[in-house]
Scaffold this active site. Structure first.
Site, mmCIF file in Angstrom:
data_model
loop_
_atom_site.group_PDB
_atom_site.id
_atom_site.type_symbol
_atom_site.label_atom_id
_atom_site.label_comp_id
_atom_site.label_asym_id
_atom_site.label_seq_id
_atom_site.Cartn_x
_atom_site.Cartn_y
_atom_site.Cartn_z
ATOM 1 N N LEU A 1 1.548 3.619 -35.891
ATOM 2 C CA LEU A 1 2.021 4.713 -35.073
ATOM 3 C C LEU A 1 1.073 4.958 -33.729
ATOM 4 O O LEU A 1 1.129 5.875 -33.203
ATOM 5 C CB LEU A 1 1.857 5.929 -35.960
ATOM 6 C CG LEU A 1 2.721 6.129 -37.161
ATOM 7 C CD1 LEU A 1 2.598 7.358 -37.724
ATOM 8 C CD2 LEU A 1 4.077 6.053 -36.847
ATOM 9 N N HIS B 1 0.140 4.354 -29.935
ATOM 10 C CA HIS B 1 0.763 3.691 -28.631
ATOM 11 C C HIS B 1 0.149 2.572 -28.125
ATOM 12 O O HIS B 1 -1.048 2.366 -28.125
ATOM 13 C CB HIS B 1 0.791 5.107 -27.747
ATOM 14 C CG HIS B 1 1.258 6.169 -28.226
ATOM 15 N ND1 HIS B 1 0.628 7.029 -29.180
ATOM 16 C CD2 HIS B 1 2.525 6.653 -27.942
ATOM 17 C CE1 HIS B 1 1.413 8.105 -29.320
ATOM 18 N NE2 HIS B 1 2.718 7.853 -28.663
ATOM 19 N N MET C 1 -8.713 4.708 -31.671
ATOM 20 C CA MET C 1 -8.413 3.600 -32.537
ATOM 21 C C MET C 1 -8.684 2.227 -31.915
ATOM 22 O O MET C 1 -8.844 1.237 -32.354
ATOM 23 C CB MET C 1 -6.882 3.837 -32.700
ATOM 24 C CG MET C 1 -6.331 4.872 -33.501
ATOM 25 S SD MET C 1 -7.448 5.167 -35.088
ATOM 26 C CE MET C 1 -7.027 3.676 -35.874
ATOM 27 N N GLU C 2 -8.343 1.925 -30.451
ATOM 28 C CA GLU C 2 -8.735 0.694 -29.792
ATOM 29 C C GLU C 2 -10.208 0.315 -30.011
ATOM 30 O O GLU C 2 -10.603 -0.785 -30.196
ATOM 31 C CB GLU C 2 -8.447 0.945 -28.411
ATOM 32 C CG GLU C 2 -6.819 0.690 -28.034
ATOM 33 C CD GLU C 2 -6.004 1.986 -28.564
ATOM 34 O OE1 GLU C 2 -4.823 1.817 -28.800
ATOM 35 O OE2 GLU C 2 -6.722 3.121 -28.760
ATOM 36 N N ASP D 1 -16.116 -14.357 -40.653
ATOM 37 C CA ASP D 1 -15.299 -15.457 -40.881
ATOM 38 C C ASP D 1 -16.190 -16.621 -40.331
ATOM 39 O O ASP D 1 -15.935 -17.793 -41.160
ATOM 40 C CB ASP D 1 -13.936 -15.384 -39.971
ATOM 41 C CG ASP D 1 -12.923 -16.789 -40.089
ATOM 42 O OD1 ASP D 1 -12.801 -17.104 -41.336
ATOM 43 O OD2 ASP D 1 -12.723 -17.317 -39.046
#
Length: 166
Positions: free
Chosen positions: A81, A83, A119-120, A134
């Site tokens: 959700l 954007h 969120m970014e 990793d």
């Protein structure tokens, strides 16, 4: 530590309780910045190898920085959700803390738009730390990623928010 308000509605759900993307069309554009952090704890020998640039896969921090930037740019592809946002700046820094055998990642993300970049910033940190894992897992599978959180957000109607506590 949290500023949760139990009276604030969860705006990712409509009146029927169904998930939807929040409508930001009526919001004013403003400069928005978010800063997030997180860390990865590892064996002292692993951190020494990282610090000395002796990882078998190459420049761990250089690759992790690029991965973090890419993660910020791809957030809307990963968080259903969120954007899609035209980012104006992404800055990623790593700090080695030899005493606690940790690598700290911090990401600062900026845009001029109708919705924030929290969120970014947190996605950038998460992807950066996962990339470190990793690239070093061959020598230390017990590394622990933790503490991914928002430190600061600026812009928009709600203005400035600063994390309190450690």
């Amino acid at each position: 530590m949290s500023d949760n308000n139990k009276n604030t509605p969860l705006n990712h759900f409509n009146a029927k309780g169904q998930a939807h993307m929040v409508n930001v069309g009526d919001k004013a554009e403003s400069a928005r910045i978010a800063i997030a952090t997180g860390l990865i704890q590892m064996l002292p020998e692993t951190l020494a190898r990282l610090s000395a640039g002796q990882a078998a896969k190459g420049d761990v921090l250089g690759v992790a920085r690029l991965a973090a930037i890419q993660g910020a740019k791809k957030t809307a592809d990963l968080i259903p959700l969120a954007h899609p946002i035209g980012l104006t700046h992404v800055e990623v820094d790593f700090v080695v803390d030899a005493q606690s055998s940790t690598l700290i990642c911090q990401a600062k993300v900026a845009t001029v738009g109708r919705t924030g970049v929290e969120m970014e910033a947190m996605t950038a940190v998460s992807i950066g730390l996962l990339t470190v894992y990793d690239m070093l897992k061959a020598v230390d599978r017990g590394m622990i990623i933790s503490g991914v959180r928002l430190l600061e957000k600026r812009g928009g109607k709600s203005g400035v928010w600063l994390a309190n506590g450690p």
